[in-house]
Design an enzyme around this catalytic site. Structure first.
Site, PDB file in Angstrom:
ATOM      1  N   GLY A  90     -16.760  44.918 -38.906  1.00 49.70           N
ATOM      2  CA  GLY A  90     -14.614  44.972 -39.014  1.00 49.70           C
ATOM      3  C   GLY A  90     -14.831  44.197 -38.428  1.00 49.70           C
ATOM      4  N   ARG A  93     -12.889  42.828 -32.668  1.00 50.05           N
ATOM      5  CA  ARG A  93     -12.412  41.962 -31.137  1.00 50.05           C
ATOM      6  C   ARG A  93     -11.658  40.798 -32.400  1.00 50.05           C
ATOM      7  NH1 ARG A  93     -16.542  38.050 -28.701  1.00 50.05           N
ATOM      8  NH2 ARG A  93     -18.549  37.498 -30.954  1.00 50.05           N
ATOM      9  N   GLY A 126     -14.032  43.837 -27.665  1.00 46.31           N
ATOM     10  CA  GLY A 126     -13.185  42.796 -27.815  1.00 46.31           C
ATOM     11  C   GLY A 126     -13.142  42.091 -28.062  1.00 46.31           C
ATOM     12  N   ARG A 176      -8.292  31.262 -34.959  1.00 42.82           N
ATOM     13  CA  ARG A 176      -9.218  30.435 -35.124  1.00 42.82           C
ATOM     14  C   ARG A 176      -8.050  30.219 -36.473  1.00 42.82           C
ATOM     15  NH1 ARG A 176     -14.246  33.320 -36.210  1.00 42.82           N
ATOM     16  NH2 ARG A 176     -13.803  34.994 -37.371  1.00 42.82           N
ATOM     17  N   ASP A 252     -22.101  39.367 -43.531  1.00 35.74           N
ATOM     18  CA  ASP A 252     -21.075  38.972 -42.800  1.00 35.74           C
ATOM     19  C   ASP A 252     -19.841  38.186 -41.820  1.00 35.74           C
ATOM     20  OD1 ASP A 252     -22.700  40.444 -41.216  1.00 35.74           O
ATOM     21  OD2 ASP A 252     -21.384  40.145 -39.355  1.00 35.74           O
ATOM     22  N   ASN A 253     -20.621  37.380 -42.020  1.00 33.96           N
ATOM     23  CA  ASN A 253     -20.945  35.505 -40.850  1.00 33.96           C
ATOM     24  C   ASN A 253     -21.149  34.908 -42.701  1.00 33.96           C
ATOM     25  OD1 ASN A 253     -20.394  36.437 -38.688  1.00 33.96           O
ATOM     26  ND2 ASN A 253     -22.519  36.042 -38.273  1.00 33.96           N
TER      27      ASN A 253
HETATM   28  P1  AMP Z   1     -21.152  38.819 -34.990  1.00 39.31           P
HETATM   29  O1  AMP Z   1     -22.662  38.259 -34.590  1.00 39.31           O
HETATM   30  O2  AMP Z   1     -20.215  38.156 -33.487  1.00 39.31           O
HETATM   31  O3  AMP Z   1     -20.594  37.815 -35.995  1.00 39.31           O
HETATM   32  O4  AMP Z   1     -20.566  40.345 -35.046  1.00 39.31           O
HETATM   33  C1  AMP Z   1     -20.947  41.225 -35.712  1.00 39.31           C
HETATM   34  C2  AMP Z   1     -19.236  42.654 -35.573  1.00 39.31           C
HETATM   35  O5  AMP Z   1     -19.748  43.186 -34.077  1.00 39.31           O
HETATM   36  C3  AMP Z   1     -18.741  42.029 -36.146  1.00 39.31           C
HETATM   37  O6  AMP Z   1     -18.230  43.448 -36.781  1.00 39.31           O
HETATM   38  C4  AMP Z   1     -18.236  41.685 -34.544  1.00 39.31           C
HETATM   39  O7  AMP Z   1     -16.298  41.639 -34.780  1.00 39.31           O
HETATM   40  C5  AMP Z   1     -18.610  43.081 -33.296  1.00 39.31           C
HETATM   41  N1  AMP Z   1     -18.510  42.285 -32.570  1.00 39.31           N
HETATM   42  C6  AMP Z   1     -19.166  41.553 -31.281  1.00 39.31           C
HETATM   43  N2  AMP Z   1     -18.453  41.087 -30.182  1.00 39.31           N
HETATM   44  C7  AMP Z   1     -17.445  41.846 -30.076  1.00 39.31           C
HETATM   45  C8  AMP Z   1     -17.680  42.599 -28.926  1.00 39.31           C
HETATM   46  N3  AMP Z   1     -17.742  41.554 -28.289  1.00 39.31           N
HETATM   47  N4  AMP Z   1     -16.860  43.806 -28.774  1.00 39.31           N
HETATM   48  C9  AMP Z   1     -16.273  44.376 -30.353  1.00 39.31           C
HETATM   49  N5  AMP Z   1     -16.706  44.323 -31.032  1.00 39.31           N
HETATM   50  C10 AMP Z   1     -17.717  43.245 -31.392  1.00 39.31           C
HETATM   51 MG    MG Z   2     -18.461  38.176 -37.556  1.00 39.50          MG
END
Ligand code: AMP
Ligand code: MG
Length: 486
Positions: A90, A93, A126, A176, A252-253
Site C-alpha cells: 500500500g 509514503r 514515510g 508525481r 506493485d510497481n
Molecule cells: P518500492 O519498492 O519503493 O516500490 O516500495 C515498496 C513498498 O514499500 C511500498 O508499499 C512503499 O510505499 C513502501 N515504502 C518504501 N519506502 C518507504 C518509506 N520510506 N516509508 C514507508 N513506506 C515505504
Molecule cells: Mg512501489
C-alpha cells in the site's frame, strides 16, 4: 490556462468505498520549499506554470494547507516482491492528493511521494530523500521525451529534515502525475483477500476511465487484460531499445496501463552488457536488463491469476501467449527504426540479432554506438563506429553488411541518417549526470537539475552548447552504484 483556484478537480478514486484506501492528510516536511518545478507537466493540468511560484502552491501541494478540493488518501495494494507474495503493501509514503481533469478530458492523479507515515508504512518512515526525488523527476521526464509512456513529475519540495538511509540524507517530496496509480498489485490485493466484488469494482473503475469502449465487449475484463499485455509488451520493447533498466519490477510497481512507473534504482545502460544490474541490492540479477522481457511476462502471469474470478482461464492463457510475439514485433520495429531500415524483411531480423551478439561481446556504449551510426554516411570512414568495439574487424564486417542492406532501399542516404537521428537519442540521463545534479542540489544549488531537465526535453536534437553531456561516463561515473533505498 488555469490558476490554483480554478483547477478542475474531480476525485474519482475517492468515490470508491473505503476498502480501496485510507483517507488521511500528508504530514508536511519541516521548512518545506519548492526546489524544482516543471512547466511541461503543469500544462498537463492546464495549470499556468507561473502559478507554481505562488506561496499558495507550496501550501496546497506540499500539505501545509491542502487545496480545499483535494481528498487525500493512501491506496491499498499488495504484490510480488522479488518473486515472493507480500500481502501487506500500500502507499507507505505516498498520498493521492486528488485528481485533475484537463480540457482534453484527461485525468491526472496528483500524488505526493514522501508524504509521511500512513497505515501501510510498515517499518518505513514515510519519507523520500532528495536524491531519489531528483532521480525520479529527471528519469520520468527523460523517458517521456524519448516517447516512452510513463508517469510524469510536476515538482520537488526540499527541506532540511534529516532522513536516515545508508547515511543521513535530506528529506524531500515529489509530486508525481499519472493517469492512474492502479498497479498489478492492486488487483492482487483483492484477489488474495477473496474480495471479488472489489476486484470487479476496481476493474470497472479502470475500464470506465481508460478504456470506455471495452464496456461494449463480451467480456470487458478480458479486454482489459489483453490491453495490459499489449501495453506492457510495447513498453518493455521500448525500454530495451533505449537501454533503460527499471531495477525493481515488483508487481506493485507495474502500472495496469503499461506505463513506466515507480522509479527507484533505475539506470540507463551505458556499456552494452545484457546482464546489466542497476540496483546494487539485486544480488541475483532478477531484474537485470536482459531479464526485463521475461519478468514482465512473469508479472502478467501474476495479474492473470488475480483476474481469474473475472476472466475465463482460456482467455487469460491466450493473451499471455500473445505477449512474446507482440514484444518481438514491437522490439524489431524499434530496431529497424534505429537502423533506418524501411520495409524490413526476415533477413533484417538476423542483422539485428547479429548486431546484438556483437554488442554483447564488445560492450560499446549503447547510446553512442547508435548515435554515431546515425551520423555515418555510406561513403564515410567507418572508424568512428568500428573503434567503439574491441573486435574491430567483426564490427567492420557487420557495418559492411548493414550498408549493403541500407543502400538497397529506395531512400536517400541523408534521409536515412535524418530518420535514424530521430530514433537514436544523443542525450540520455546517464548516472553520472544525475549524480552531479544531486550533489549540487544537496549543497542548495538546483541549477543543474533544471539544466538536465531542459536538456532531456530534446534528447534527439544536436545541442552544440551541451555537447559534453553526450560524452562517455568518466571512470568515476562508471563505477557509481545505485542504492535501492529511496
Ligand atoms: P518500492 O519498492 O519503493 O516500490 O516500495 C515498496 C513498498 O514499500 C511500498 O508499499 C512503499 O510505499 C513502501 N515504502 C518504501 N519506502 C518507504 C518509506 N520510506 N516509508 C514507508 N513506506 C515505504
Ligand atoms: Mg512501489
Amino acid at each position: 490556462m488555469r490558476t490554483l483556484e480554478t483547477l478542475q478537480i474531480d476525485n474519482q478514486f475517492a468515490r470508491l468505498d473505503e476498502t480501496f484506501y485510507t483517507r488521511l492528510a500528508p504530514t508536511p516536511l519541516h521548512d518545506v520549499r519548492l526546489v524544482a518545478s516543471n512547466p511541461d507537466a503543469a500544462q498537463l493540468l492546464d495549470l499556468d506554470p507561473a502559478q507554481m511560484q505562488r506561496p499558495e502552491f507550496l501550501d496546497m501541494f506540499s500539505g501545509k494547507k491542502l487545496h480545499p478540493k483535494f481528498e487525500p488518501l493512501a491506496m491499498v495494494y499488495s504484490g510480488h516482491q522479488f518473486g515472493v507474495y507480500n500481502p501487506q503493501l500500500g502507499d507507505g509514503r505516498g498520498i493521492l492528493l486528488g485528481e485533475v481533469v484537463n480540457e482534453k478530458g484527461e485525468y491526472w492523479d496528483i500524488h505526493l511521494k514522501g508524504a509521511g507515515k500512513t497505515p501501510y508504512s510498515r517499518f518505513g518512515d514515510g519519507r523520500a530523500v532528495l536524491r531519489s526525488c531528483i532521480r525520479e523527476y529527471l528519469g520520468s521526464e527523460a523517458l517521456h521525451h524519448l516517447g516512452i509512456p510513463t508517469s510524469r513529475a510536476l515538482c520537488i519540495f526540499g527541506s532540511r529534515e534529516p532522513v536516515q538511509r545508508e547515511t543521513i540524507e535530506q528529506g524531500a517530496a515529489l509530486i508525481r502525475l499519472s493517469p492512474s496509480h492502479v498497479r498489478f498489485g492492486s488487483f492482487e490485493f483483492f484477489f488474495y483477500n477473496r474480495m471479488e466484488e472489489q476486484l470487479q469494482a476496481l476493474a470497472d473503475f479502470v475500464i470506465a476511465r481508460h478504456y470506455p469502449d471495452f464496456q461494449q465487449a463480451d467480456n470487458p475484463y478480458a479486454e482489459l487484460f489483453r490491453a495490459a499485455v499489449n501495453s506492457t509488451a510495447d513498453m518493455i520493447a521500448h525500454w530495451q531499445s533505449v537501454g533503460f533498466a527499471h531495477g525493481v519490477m515488483n508487481t506493485d510497481n507495474m502500472s495496469i496501463l503499461g506505463i513506466t512507473f515507480d522509479y527507484g534504482p533505475f539506470g540507463f545502460m551505458e556499456d552494452f552488457v545484457p546482464g546489466y544490474i542497476c540496483n546494487h541490492s539485486d544480488h541475483n540479477g532478477r531484474y537485470a536488463f536482459h531479464q526485463q522481457p521475461g519478468i514482465a511476462l512473469w508479472n502478467l502471469n501474476a495479474l492473470a491469476q488475480a483476474l481469474t474470478p473475472l476472466v475465463p482461464q482460456q482467455d487469460l492463457v491466450d493473451a499471455l501467449r500473445s505477449y512474446e510475439g507482440r514484444l518481438l514485433t514491437s522490439f524489431h520495429q524499434r530496431m529497424y527504426d534505429k537502423l533506418g531500415l524501411a520495409n524490413a524483411t526476415a533477413d533484417d531480423q538476423t542483422l539485428v540479432t547479429d548486431l546484438i551478439g556483437l554488442l554483447s561481446n564488445n560492450h560499446p556504449d549503447y547510446t553512442i554506438f547508435f548515435r554515431r551510426l546515425s551520423r555515418l554516411a555510406h561513403d564515410a570512414d567507418m572508424a568512428p563506429v568500428a573503434d567503439l568495439f574491441i573486435d574491430r574487424e567483426s564490427a567492420r564486417t557487420w557495418i559492411q553488411r548493414y550498408r549493403q542492406r541500407a543502400t538497397q532501399q529506395p531512400m536517400a542516404d541523408a534521409e536515412r541518417l535524418h530518420r535514424m537521428q530521430a530514433s537514436n537519442p544523443k542525450y540520455i540521463l546517464r548516472n553520472y549526470l544525475a549524480q552531479s545534479a544531486i550533489e549540487k542540489a544537496e549543497q542548495g544549488d538546483f541549477s543543474e537539475v533544471e539544466r538536465l531537465r531542459v536538456l532531456l526535453t530534446k534528447p534527439f536534437d544536436e545541442q552544440p552548447e551541451m555537447e559534453k553531456y553526450a560524452d562517455f561516463p568518466t571512470d568515476w561515473g562508471k563505477s557509481l552504484e545505485i542504492s535501492c533505498s529511496s
